[in-house]
Design a protein around this motif. Sequence first.
Motif, PDB file in Angstrom:
ATOM      1  N   THR A   1       0.852  -1.190   0.000  1.00 17.88           N
ATOM      2  CA  THR A   1       0.000   0.000   0.000  1.00 17.88           C
ATOM      3  C   THR A   1       0.885   1.236   0.000  1.00 17.88           C
ATOM      4  O   THR A   1       2.031   1.200   0.451  1.00 17.88           O
ATOM      5  CB  THR A   1      -0.930   0.040   1.232  1.00 17.88           C
ATOM      6  OG1 THR A   1      -0.135   0.115   2.423  1.00 17.88           O
ATOM      7  CG2 THR A   1      -1.819  -1.189   1.282  1.00 17.88           C
ATOM      8  N   HIS A   2       0.345   2.329  -0.544  1.00 20.98           N
ATOM      9  CA  HIS A   2       1.082   3.588  -0.591  1.00 20.98           C
ATOM     10  C   HIS A   2       0.063   4.698  -0.811  1.00 20.98           C
ATOM     11  O   HIS A   2      -0.862   4.556  -1.631  1.00 20.98           O
ATOM     12  CB  HIS A   2       2.105   3.565  -1.737  1.00 20.98           C
ATOM     13  CG  HIS A   2       3.055   4.723  -1.734  1.00 20.98           C
ATOM     14  ND1 HIS A   2       2.713   5.975  -2.180  1.00 20.98           N
ATOM     15  CD2 HIS A   2       4.347   4.798  -1.325  1.00 20.98           C
ATOM     16  CE1 HIS A   2       3.753   6.790  -2.070  1.00 20.98           C
ATOM     17  NE2 HIS A   2       4.752   6.095  -1.544  1.00 20.98           N
ATOM     18  N   ARG A   3       0.230   5.807  -0.103  1.00 22.02           N
ATOM     19  CA  ARG A   3      -0.760   6.875  -0.154  1.00 22.02           C
ATOM     20  C   ARG A   3      -1.016   7.373  -1.572  1.00 22.02           C
ATOM     21  O   ARG A   3      -2.144   7.723  -1.926  1.00 22.02           O
ATOM     22  CB  ARG A   3      -0.301   8.038   0.733  1.00 22.02           C
ATOM     23  CG  ARG A   3      -1.304   9.170   0.849  1.00 22.02           C
ATOM     24  CD  ARG A   3      -0.886  10.165   1.900  1.00 22.02           C
ATOM     25  NE  ARG A   3       0.431  10.733   1.589  1.00 22.02           N
ATOM     26  CZ  ARG A   3       1.037  11.648   2.347  1.00 22.02           C
ATOM     27  NH1 ARG A   3       0.453  12.037   3.478  1.00 22.02           N
ATOM     28  NH2 ARG A   3       2.209  12.130   2.015  1.00 22.02           N
ATOM     29  N   ASP A   4       0.027   7.379  -2.406  1.00 20.73           N
ATOM     30  CA  ASP A   4      -0.119   7.910  -3.761  1.00 20.73           C
ATOM     31  C   ASP A   4      -0.467   6.850  -4.800  1.00 20.73           C
ATOM     32  O   ASP A   4      -0.691   7.175  -5.969  1.00 20.73           O
ATOM     33  CB  ASP A   4       1.177   8.611  -4.187  1.00 20.73           C
ATOM     34  CG  ASP A   4       1.532   9.777  -3.286  1.00 20.73           C
ATOM     35  OD1 ASP A   4       0.587  10.416  -2.761  1.00 20.73           O
ATOM     36  OD2 ASP A   4       2.736  10.038  -3.095  1.00 20.73           O
ATOM     37  N   HIS A   5      -0.491   5.580  -4.406  1.00 19.37           N
ATOM     38  CA  HIS A   5      -0.688   4.516  -5.391  1.00 19.37           C
ATOM     39  C   HIS A   5      -1.822   3.552  -5.055  1.00 19.37           C
ATOM     40  O   HIS A   5      -2.607   3.205  -5.939  1.00 19.37           O
ATOM     41  CB  HIS A   5       0.605   3.697  -5.535  1.00 19.37           C
ATOM     42  CG  HIS A   5       1.743   4.460  -6.127  1.00 19.37           C
ATOM     43  ND1 HIS A   5       2.022   4.447  -7.476  1.00 19.37           N
ATOM     44  CD2 HIS A   5       2.671   5.280  -5.554  1.00 19.37           C
ATOM     45  CE1 HIS A   5       3.077   5.216  -7.721  1.00 19.37           C
ATOM     46  NE2 HIS A   5       3.487   5.728  -6.569  1.00 19.37           N
TER      47      HIS A   5
ATOM     48  N   GLN B   1      -4.649   2.391  -1.894  1.00 20.16           N
ATOM     49  CA  GLN B   1      -5.212   2.551  -0.555  1.00 20.16           C
ATOM     50  C   GLN B   1      -5.775   1.243  -0.003  1.00 20.16           C
ATOM     51  O   GLN B   1      -6.322   1.206   1.104  1.00 20.16           O
ATOM     52  CB  GLN B   1      -6.321   3.615  -0.577  1.00 20.16           C
ATOM     53  CG  GLN B   1      -5.793   5.035  -0.744  1.00 20.16           C
ATOM     54  CD  GLN B   1      -5.329   5.318  -2.170  1.00 20.16           C
ATOM     55  OE1 GLN B   1      -6.077   5.104  -3.128  1.00 20.16           O
ATOM     56  NE2 GLN B   1      -4.100   5.788  -2.319  1.00 20.16           N
ATOM     57  N   SER B   2      -5.644   0.188  -0.765  1.00 22.78           N
ATOM     58  CA  SER B   2      -6.081  -1.118  -0.290  1.00 22.78           C
ATOM     59  C   SER B   2      -5.264  -2.205  -0.974  1.00 22.78           C
ATOM     60  O   SER B   2      -4.612  -1.965  -2.000  1.00 22.78           O
ATOM     61  CB  SER B   2      -7.581  -1.343  -0.577  1.00 22.78           C
ATOM     62  OG  SER B   2      -7.825  -1.372  -1.970  1.00 22.78           O
ATOM     63  N   CYS B   3      -5.296  -3.418  -0.385  1.00 23.68           N
ATOM     64  CA  CYS B   3      -4.571  -4.548  -0.950  1.00 23.68           C
ATOM     65  C   CYS B   3      -5.473  -5.771  -0.864  1.00 23.68           C
ATOM     66  O   CYS B   3      -6.054  -6.045   0.189  1.00 23.68           O
ATOM     67  CB  CYS B   3      -3.266  -4.796  -0.195  1.00 23.68           C
ATOM     68  SG  CYS B   3      -2.359  -6.245  -0.792  1.00 23.68           S
TER      69      CYS B   3
ATOM     70  N   SER C   1      -6.686   1.989  -7.810  1.00 25.64           N
ATOM     71  CA  SER C   1      -6.049   2.420  -6.552  1.00 25.64           C
ATOM     72  C   SER C   1      -5.939   1.284  -5.531  1.00 25.64           C
ATOM     73  O   SER C   1      -6.180   1.477  -4.335  1.00 25.64           O
ATOM     74  CB  SER C   1      -6.798   3.614  -5.934  1.00 25.64           C
ATOM     75  OG  SER C   1      -6.825   4.694  -6.834  1.00 25.64           O
ATOM     76  N   GLN C   2      -5.620   0.096  -5.998  1.00 27.01           N
ATOM     77  CA  GLN C   2      -5.401  -1.006  -5.088  1.00 27.01           C
ATOM     78  C   GLN C   2      -4.287  -1.901  -5.631  1.00 27.01           C
ATOM     79  O   GLN C   2      -3.907  -1.815  -6.797  1.00 27.01           O
ATOM     80  CB  GLN C   2      -6.670  -1.832  -4.885  1.00 27.01           C
ATOM     81  CG  GLN C   2      -7.042  -2.712  -6.052  1.00 27.01           C
ATOM     82  CD  GLN C   2      -8.262  -3.592  -5.773  1.00 27.01           C
ATOM     83  OE1 GLN C   2      -8.871  -3.496  -4.707  1.00 27.01           O
ATOM     84  NE2 GLN C   2      -8.625  -4.441  -6.721  1.00 27.01           N
TER      85      GLN C   2
END
Length: 478
Positions: free
Chosen positions: A348-352, A354-356, A379-380
């Motif tokens: 996860t990464h704030r810019d890439h 927000q969930s996995c 965005s996951q």
Amino acid sequence: MDNLPIFFGIKGKTVLVDGGETVAARRVERALSAGAHVEVFEPDPHPEMQLLFDHENVTHHARLPTQADVARSIIVYGASELEERDQRLWDWSRAEKVLCNVADVPAMCDFITPSVVDRAPIVVAISTGGAAPVIGRILRARIESSVPAIFGRLARFTGSFRQKIADALPDGRDRRRFWETMIEGPAGDFYLAGDEDRARVQIESDLDEAANSDAPAMGEVYLVGAGPGDPDLLTFRALRLMQRADVVLYDRLIGDGILNLVRRDAERIYVGKAPSNHTMEQEDISALMVRLAKEGNRVLRLKGGDPFVFGRGGEEIAALAENGIRCQVVPGITAAVGCGAYAGIPLTHRDHAQSCVLITAHGRGGVLGLDWDVLSRPSQTVAIYMGLSSLDALVEGFEDRGVDMATPVAVVENGTRPEQRVVTGTLGEIDDAVEEAELKGPAMIIVGSVVTLRDTLNPSLEDRLHDMSLASTRALDI
């Protein structure tokens, strides 16, 4: 392992030390600590060596040794640091078949003198085979600080009960378990707290109860996650239970580095499962665990990754509960987390992302049945277990749902191990890249824009991956 570790009894025997300065003095001190009679040969001894001559077990000869002197010794140390003198001593030791160690000359050493942590009667010896003595010294310092001196006294105290325990508990397994409970349980705690009398009473009471119990001992099962491969990722609790098990059931993802940490005399049973090639069916594994536990064994079910993340641990624990067998579950680092970290890919990464989403490409019967609406969300990160053999079908599934074929993908083979390999590309090209690299698995597939961060994070991680001596610092460095 290049050398056989042994503890050599030299009490009351003759040890020859050729030399008279600091190096020789250290050899004399070590031999004296083991109860040897030491004969020192040096015409002009250094004052540091002379301080040892008052010891009742030291004899000084103000001359050089002869072959006859070597012949009547159990071992000889060459510590003169003079080439001709060392060579002569070595040649005599060959002729007389006497073990020899010449300081700083590996080719003239029948044995290596390790760094020692002395908690008599407990002794810990550390050797790097001469490759990196500084590491041995650092390890010794760490062990010195973590093993209190009272542990030696605890060994002597509990050792005084050895014969009484042997007489009361004739079965070897019962004795071993009693010893473990005695040392790790209340009796050991009382002694370490300074209450020897209470410890003695506790041991006597526990031994009487164990000797007079007619109830057959019911075993238990330890369901332990071994992580993705690097032994340094095991938990302390996992290590403790690995040392207690009587029988070990392990799968194909458990490497020698982890299996070697299991208690040496434990029975090992391979129950490995590969796609379409099961050494033992899951139902048979569960039945085996039940049977072994009912026979009184402590059974270690050692599984790669985490037992409850695509590890079928839920099925195994249900079978144990149905049969009334106690079970301890120890979580492990799951492959997605370990492989991502060691490949330099955050899940996860704030810019890439927000969930996995964690998925497996294999269901019952190997059928690929996935919720593509969930997997296609933006965005996951999607982490795919056991997907290497289905990679083409996975790529096709993403494409059919309109996912951009330029989406980054990484395939991590043998993640966290020294032989780790990482192949990156896009959804449109990853199938060909994996085929070209001839990846065989086991492998973790990571899909998402977080893969692009590997270019930034990977270099330092990759260097550390191949320097296993620094593995213990990885979690902090990342």
